[in-house]
Design a protein around this motif. Structure first.
Motif, PDB file in Angstrom:
ATOM      1  N   ARG A   6       0.371  -1.596   0.102  1.00 39.29           N
ATOM      2  CA  ARG A   6      -0.166  -0.281   0.039  1.00 39.29           C
ATOM      3  C   ARG A   6       0.560   0.688  -0.346  1.00 39.29           C
ATOM      4  O   ARG A   6       1.821   1.292   1.186  1.00 39.29           O
ATOM      5  N   GLN A   7       0.426   2.104  -0.572  1.00 43.28           N
ATOM      6  CA  GLN A   7       1.700   3.727  -1.427  1.00 43.28           C
ATOM      7  C   GLN A   7       1.030   4.585  -1.655  1.00 43.28           C
ATOM      8  O   GLN A   7      -0.425   4.431  -1.834  1.00 43.28           O
ATOM      9  N   LEU A   8       1.423   5.620  -1.222  1.00 39.88           N
ATOM     10  CA  LEU A   8       0.288   7.243  -1.209  1.00 39.88           C
ATOM     11  C   LEU A   8       0.883   7.445  -2.897  1.00 39.88           C
ATOM     12  O   LEU A   8       1.917   7.824  -2.567  1.00 39.88           O
ATOM     13  N   ILE A 171      -4.223   6.385  -1.604  1.00 40.37           N
ATOM     14  CA  ILE A 171      -4.318   5.589  -1.348  1.00 40.37           C
ATOM     15  C   ILE A 171      -4.142   3.881  -3.229  1.00 40.37           C
ATOM     16  O   ILE A 171      -5.007   3.350  -2.968  1.00 40.37           O
TER      17      ILE A 171
ATOM     18  N   ALA B  25       0.407  13.846   4.336  1.00 41.50           N
ATOM     19  CA  ALA B  25      -0.271  12.996   3.932  1.00 41.50           C
ATOM     20  C   ALA B  25       0.170  11.618   4.008  1.00 41.50           C
ATOM     21  O   ALA B  25       0.076  10.759   4.342  1.00 41.50           O
ATOM     22  N   GLN B  26       1.590  11.376   3.830  1.00 37.11           N
ATOM     23  CA  GLN B  26       2.529  10.248   4.549  1.00 37.11           C
ATOM     24  C   GLN B  26       2.259   9.507   5.713  1.00 37.11           C
ATOM     25  O   GLN B  26       2.243   8.361   6.093  1.00 37.11           O
ATOM     26  N   LEU B  29      -0.940   8.282   6.389  1.00 40.80           N
ATOM     27  CA  LEU B  29      -0.794   6.725   5.822  1.00 40.80           C
ATOM     28  C   LEU B  29      -0.366   5.714   6.999  1.00 40.80           C
ATOM     29  O   LEU B  29      -0.626   4.543   7.059  1.00 40.80           O
ATOM     30  N   ASP B  34      -7.033   6.464   5.810  1.00 40.13           N
ATOM     31  CA  ASP B  34      -7.412   6.492   4.470  1.00 40.13           C
ATOM     32  C   ASP B  34      -7.089   8.253   4.369  1.00 40.13           C
ATOM     33  O   ASP B  34      -6.802   8.556   5.131  1.00 40.13           O
ATOM     34  N   VAL B  35      -6.647   8.405   3.440  1.00 37.63           N
ATOM     35  CA  VAL B  35      -5.536   9.743   3.206  1.00 37.63           C
ATOM     36  C   VAL B  35      -5.884  10.209   1.446  1.00 37.63           C
ATOM     37  O   VAL B  35      -5.583   9.518   0.705  1.00 37.63           O
TER      38      VAL B  35
END
Ligand code: SF4
Lengths: 551, 169
Positions: A6-8, A171, B25-26, B29, B34-35
């Protein structure tokens, strides 16, 4: 079991990752906000990526890759598809043997573009299938889907994004198995690949047949998603508007169209019939609304004012309430400006002082149109500065015509300035013309990408370099000068002289973009070190320097 | 719980608005939420206005903060406070360079991260989440300066939180 990470990621980054996982052979394109990061990320992840001089060439290269059974990813911003359209419309006929996915990154609201065209219209006009993801996860999944569709039906597929999909981070769980590897191979098939009229007529029928098959497939394709609601309100939507709709009206039934061309009309008809009122929620043109009405499906669209700019949750609520009252004015921010110390500053100061009529082009230097310079009189699209300047020269009385200057950047010149120079040499105005090429050694506006005149690849590695001054000279421009625009007096005297001369003249104003200068020096140093590991002959390195001048 | 926290970071091109929102945001996470984050950039590095929206919670849908619904507005450029104020909800908290008071930052380029430090006082992220975000977003050579700035911000944030609690009954 594949391990899911899971990465942004931004939508752009998600597409790059999917391209890598799916086994894309080559990524090519021309930088343009908001699409630029796709290829940059793809290259950083280890994919094979390159910048083309413009989008038309990029699509031609991509089509060639796909003719050889490869998988091609071609990226561009929305206006780039105008440049590539000539290729697109006919590659749709010829089809491909591998996969050809074209990314169109649209910019509703024009955060950095000259128009807000809605490229869903291109899918219809060219007759190519189109998919539209709503967030980064879908950008990842739909890249796989677009490649699969392209391979399965042998058609180019448009992957359409908008700013808030490209540049929004969310995500991404990446757990897809790679697509089966393909061995590149070229098989001769002249009737399908050579579009003379006799071949194109059946090709058009074949294309329509493929589209009919895809439409049938789309009726049940998992890319289109139906969510149940309370039965009163139903919303048909696509792209990022899906997210606004779910947030603004959680009680509504929702039909998310992932495939927006060809449309799964039966699916939409059934959905519309299952609710009391059906609203189409879409950003930009009323594309879906018109298509559904034409198919006899009763839907309500948005009031005309919402055609402009991006959608958001607040605007979505208003559309659902059929509110056409004036919207609150958005907060006014500070406009961008040329950086302090930018070499273009003196150029526009001088153009202003000489009271030039300036035919401008697309790049940082377009900011020369704003205060304090206000020294650019028109600007349309990439490369237009030359032809438009010539048109003015042909038309105005001689003393005024002599004030007209066409201004274009180095990357833009490579993109579509060359044919303008051909026109200038071929049909010279009676007063001659002056073309100013602002060479700052990079594609500054989109974040410092390389181009053919920098002599470095997308990865900043040395490669062949197109020498701008040699090209214009070879094309027949009699007077070519290279100057440093920061030497203001010298630059002004030269421009004055060339304007008065009544001949054709090109002035290359060369000085690195100050934001890129450090990086350019580092690339040049690295290249020089590599080309003479034993401290030997510097001849190779000399061909990549940019200091050439002549009077 | 369906609540989403809305944060807007605003400033001018070159001030690290986007970097700050990436870190934020990181961190969300890493905190298991959730972001979504989005911004408008393009010509932004030429000193024009840049805004970045960050939203986090159990489930985030739209990537954009609706006007007037920001719980926090972080403004890096003092002259951008007024034009961005309408983004804030009536009970929202404004975070601006003024809050750092007389404390001077060793490196003025870390102002963006200092203001994140101020913001962090209100956010439910554990220190590990911020550390993970720094790991992911900051190059080693600027890490120390930014951590120092973040600490300065936390101190300022604690002062401001106290002050707000004493003025609002
Ligand atoms: S990025 Fe470079 S070319 Fe663009 S305004 Fe700044 S210095 Fe000038």
């Amino acid at each position: 079991m594949t391990k899911v990470k899971r990465q942004l990621l931004s939508g752009d980054e998600a597409i790059a990752l999917a391209a890598l996982r799916a086994g894309v052979t080559l990524g090519t394109g021309y930088p343009g906000t908001p699409s630029t990061e796709i290829l940059e990320t793809y290259a950083r992840l280890g994919g094979r990526a390159q910048w083309a001089p413009n989008e038309k060439v990029a699509l031609e290269v991509g089509a060639g890759v796909a003719f050889a059974r490869g998988r091609a990813l071609v990226t561009m911003k929305h206006v780039g598809l105008n440049v590539a359209a000539d290729v697109l419309f006919t590659v749709a006929y010829s089809g491909v043997s591998g996969a050809l996915v074209i990314v169109s990154a649209d910019d509703p609201g024009m955060s950095s573009s000259q128009n807000e065209q809605d490229n869903r219209r291109y899918a219809v006009a060219a007759g190519v299938p189109m998919v539209e993801p709503a967030d980064s996860q879908e950008a990842y999944d739909f890249t796989f889907a677009a490649l699969e569709m392209s391979e399965r039906w042998g058609v180019p597929v448009l992957l359409r994004l908008t700013t808030r999909v490209c540049h929004a981070k969310s995500i991404v769980a990446d757990g897809r198995a790679p697509l089966p590897a393909v061995a590149p191979r070229f098989e001769r098939n002249i009737p399908e690949r050579v579009m003379i009229p006799a071949h194109a007529r059946p090709a058009h029928r074949r294309l329509r047949q493929k589209l009919a098959e895809i439409a049938t497939w789309a009726e049940t394709a998992p890319l289109n998603r139906r969510t149940a609601g309370d039965g009163r309100l139903g919303i048909v939507t696509s792209g990022v508007a899906v997210m606004h709709a779910r947030e603004a009206a959680p009680q509504a039934a929702l039909l998310q169209l992932g495939v927006t061309h060809p449309l799964p009309l039966q699916l939409i008809r059934d959905f519309a019939a299952s609710v009391q009122e059906c609203v189409v929620l879409e950003e930009g043109d009323p594309y879906l609304e018109e298509a559904l009405r034409a198919a006899g499906i009763a839907v309500r669209g948005k009031p005309a004012g919402y055609r402009f700019g991006e959608l958001n949750v607040a605007r979505t609520r208003r559309i659902l309430a059929a509110d056409a009252s004036p919207e609150p004015a958005p907060a006014r921010g500070k406009p961008p400006q040329l950086c302090p110390g930018c070499p273009y500053r003196t150029v526009f100061t001088v153009l202003r002082r000489l009271e030039c009529i300036v035919s401008g082009d697309i790049g940082c230097y377009t900011l020369g149109a704003l205060p304090p310079f206000e020294a650019m009189d028109f600007q349309t699209c990439m490369g237009a500065s030359i032809g438009m300047g010539l048109g003015l020269r042909h038309t105005l009385p001689a003393d005024e015509a002599r004030r007209v200057v066409s201004v274009i950047g180095d990357s833009t010149f490579m993109h579509s300035g060359l044919t303008g120079v051909a026109e200038m040499v071929y049909n010279p105005p009676a007063t001659g013309h002056v073309l100013l090429i602002l060479d700052n050694g990079t594609t500054a506006m989109t974040g410092q990408q390389e181009h053919p005149a920098t002599g470095r690849t997308l990865n900043h590695e040395p490669t062949g370099r197109v020498a701008i001054e040699a090209v214009v000279r070879a094309m027949g421009v009699p007077q070519v000068d290279v100057v440093d625009p920061m030497k203001e007096a010298e630059f002004e005297a030269l421009l004055r002289e060339r304007l008065a001369s009544g001949r054709l003249a090109v002035i290359v104003a060369r000085r690195s973009c100050i934001l890129a200068a450090g990086a350019i020096r580092a690339y040049e140093k690295a290249a020089a070190a590599r080309s003479q590991p034993l401290g030997g002959c510097p001849a190779d390195a000399a061909t990549t320097t940019t200091g050439e001048t002549e009077g | 719980m369906e609540t989403v926290t809305n944060i807007v970071i605003a400033g001018l091109g070159g001030q690290g608005v986007i970097k700050a929102s990436d870190i934020l945001a990181q961190a969300a996470l890493a905190a298991g939420l959730d972001v979504k984050k989005s911004e408008i950039h393009g010509m932004s590095q030429r000193g024009g206005s840049v805004n970045s929206d960050v939203r986090f919670g159990a489930r985030v849908l739209s990537p954009m903060v609706p006007t007037g619904e920001a719980d926090f507005l972080v403004v890096v450029a003092p002259d951008q406070v007024e034009n961005n104020r309408p983004l804030l909800c009536p009970t929202g908290v404004l975070i601006e360079p003024r809050l750092l008071g007389e404390t001077s930052l060793a490196n003025p380029r870390t102002l963006n991260v200092a203001l994140l430090g101020v913001l962090s006082v209100w956010l439910p992220f554990p220190p590990e989440a911020w550390r993970a975000a720094f790991d992911a977003q900051l190059a080693p050579k600027i890490r120390v300066a930014n951590e120092a700035a973040f600490a300065v911000g936390i101190a300022a944030g604690a002062r401001e939180k106290l002050r707000l609690q004493s003025v609002t009954p």
